[in-house]
Design a protein around this motif. Structure first.
Motif, PDB file in Angstrom:
ATOM      1  N   ASP A 133     122.587  -1.227  -0.507  1.00  0.00           N
ATOM      2  CA  ASP A 133     123.065  -0.077   0.265  1.00  0.00           C
ATOM      3  C   ASP A 133     123.241   1.113  -0.664  1.00  0.00           C
ATOM      4  OD1 ASP A 133     124.478   1.776   1.727  1.00  0.00           O
ATOM      5  OD2 ASP A 133     125.917   0.346   2.543  1.00  0.00           O
ATOM      6  N   ARG A 162     124.648   3.774  -0.124  1.00  0.00           N
ATOM      7  CA  ARG A 162     126.004   4.332  -0.030  1.00  0.00           C
ATOM      8  C   ARG A 162     126.964   3.586  -0.950  1.00  0.00           C
ATOM      9  NH1 ARG A 162     126.242   5.226   6.517  1.00  0.00           N
ATOM     10  NH2 ARG A 162     125.920   7.483   6.510  1.00  0.00           N
ATOM     11  N   GLN A 163     126.780   2.272  -1.059  1.00  0.00           N
ATOM     12  CA  GLN A 163     127.620   1.472  -1.938  1.00  0.00           C
ATOM     13  C   GLN A 163     127.166   1.556  -3.393  1.00  0.00           C
ATOM     14  OE1 GLN A 163     130.398   0.029  -0.779  1.00  0.00           O
ATOM     15  NE2 GLN A 163     129.853   0.891   1.214  1.00  0.00           N
TER      16      GLN A 163
END
Length: 262
Positions: free
Chosen positions: A65, A67-68
């Protein structure tokens, strides 16, 4: 995230490459998916990544991810740009292998398909460093004779308008059987009731082109992306591998007019 777009008839806002769309939700869904056209994002409804997005997210980056792990974002988005081109080439090569071509050419097409598939399996840094333009050129050398063989099956004169600027032109009812329309600009052109059987449409820009009642039977290298960007109706005849876009009209066309010169 990856593609850029500018405020226009297709997009309501400007968005830079690598910048999150304002409609992107936390779970990666689109917040206005069921009303994209009404909200000014018609361009989103016609875009097709040929499965490159899924390949990059789930295979190249193994479900990571961005975003992570924001440090992966730039490489991920740059990988997508290359991957989309490779997946588009896979589409063309797969179609070429369904055509009746001499055995030596068929063998070369198969090798090119295998090599392109291998390139899609590379690590992110190798993908970004790939000279995808050079690979496209190698594949195109094989696709050209396939096009010539297919178009040779069309009777009579086979128009050669490859790369021509035909934006907004009137081709209502035109006889374009076996035409070379590779890379042709047909934005907003009227191709209603045109005969496009066995035409080569690789890279043709069909944004806003009217394909109502047109016959695309046997046309070569036509993609779903091109159809999504065009207009058509229930009388448009498509190759069996492609689907009729949901936004197309269901109304029938009138009788085909005379065929103008091309």
């Amino acid at each position: 995230m990856a593609p850029a777009f500018s405020a226009s008839a297709d997009f309501a806002v400007d968005k830079a490459a690598g910048q999150a769309c304002e409609n992107l939700l936390a779970d990666f869904r689109c917040g206005i998916h069921d009303k994209l056209r009404e909200r000014g994002f018609a361009g989103c409804t016609v875009f097709d990544c040929f499965g490159a997005g899924q390949q990059v997210a789930q295979v190249t980056f193994r479900g990571e991810d961005w975003r992570q792990a924001p440090g992966t974002a730039a490489t991920m988005f740059n990988s997508f740009t290359v991957m989309r081109q490779l997946h588009e080439l896979l589409w063309y090569l797969t179609e070429a292998l369904t055509r009746h071509v001499p055995s030596p050419l068929y063998t070369e097409l198969g090798r090119a398909l295998t090599e392109t598939e291998r390139l899609t399996e590379q690590a992110p840094d190798d993908l970004v460093a790939l000279d995808v333009g050079a690979h496209r050129q190698k594949v195109n050398v094989l696709l050209l004779p396939v096009s010539e063989l297919v178009r040779a099956g069309a009777p009579g004169r086979r128009p050669d308008r490859g790369g021509a600027d035909l934006i907004g032109k009137d081709f209502r009812g035109a006889d374009l059987r076996g035409a070379n329309l590779r890379g042709t600009y047909l934005i907003g052109a009227d191709l209603s009731n045109a005969d496009l059987r066995l035409a080569d449409l690789i890279g043709a820009d069909l944004r806003g082109a009217d394909l109502s009642g047109a016959d695309l039977t046997g046309s070569i290298f036509l993609t779903q992306f091109q159809l999504n960007a065009a207009r058509g109706n229930s009388d448009t005849t498509l190759p069996p591998t492609l689907r009729r876009p949901s936004q197309w009209s269901t109304s029938a066309t009138g009788p085909a007019p005379g065929r103008p010169a091309v």
